[in-house]
Structure formats: structure tokens, C-alpha cells
Design a protein around this motif. Structure first.
Motif: not given
Length: 118
Positions: A57-61, A66-75, A84-89
């Protein structure tokens, strides 16, 4: 049967970004029974960790680290899930795996290596 194929890993400098892809294929009936798809990672000597998950249904956890840095999505049209992984360390360095469960069976991809240099 479900097949999961990850891609998009690589070497990046700290502060950089990568986008991982998980392509889902297989029996249309098995795919329709997938409730959620998740990204896991496992560093050497550590347990496999759920990084992010997205439901049908598109809900994410996300795991707190990684909160605030990574984003999961689906097509859905492409049967693909992205991370999508940003601000990687450097602590994000490890192999990332895609996971799905259908009809009570667990499916895993072979993983994609992410290496973050300091």
C-alpha cells in the motif's frame, strides 16, 4: 516463485549518494501475494539488519540510523523497488539485500555492495 535482482551499488565518498534498485520478477500470482519488500544489510560479523521496508500500500518504515537519509519507493509499473541513499557515511558500507515474502516463503536477492570511503 519470485526473483529479486539488486543493482546500483558501488563506491562513493562520504556525503555522497547512491540509488539501489530491486527488480522483481517471477510468477504473477506470487508477486501479487507480496505484502512488503524490504532492504536489508549485513556487515561482517553482524546480524542482518532491516534498513527500510515498503508495503504493497506504499507505507514505509526505516531503521533509526537511516531516517532522514534514505528513502524507499516503488514503481509498480516496473516491478521495481528503489532505495535512495543520501548523506552516506562509512558505517553504511556493507552488502545490501532485497527481500520479499510470498505465500510464506522468503525470497532474497544476491545483494549489491555499497562502499563509502571517508
Amino acid at each position: 516463485q519470485v526473483q529479486l535482482v539488486e543493482s546500483g551499488g558501488g563506491l562513493v565518498q562520504a556525503g555522497g549518494s547512491l540509488r539501489l534498485s530491486c527488480a522483481v520478477s517471477g510468477s504473477i500470482f506470487s508477486i501479487q501475494r507480496i505484502n512488503a519488500i524490504g532492504w536489508y544489510r549485513q556487515a561482517p560479523g553482524k546480524e542482518r539488519e532491516l534498513v527500510a521496508v515498503i508495503s504493497s500500500r506504499g507505507s514505509t518504515n526505516y531503521v533509526d540510523s537511516v531516517k532522514g537519509r534514505f528513502t524507499i519507493s516503488r514503481d509498480n509499473a516496473k516491478n521495481t523497488v528503489y532505495l535512495q541513499m543520501n548523506s552516506l557515511n562509512p558505517e553504511d558500507t556493507t552488502v545490501y539485500y532485497c527481500h520479499a515474502k510470498s505465500y510464506g516463503l522468503d525470497y532474497w536477492g544476491h545483494g549489491t555492495q555499497v562502499t563509502v570511503s571517508s
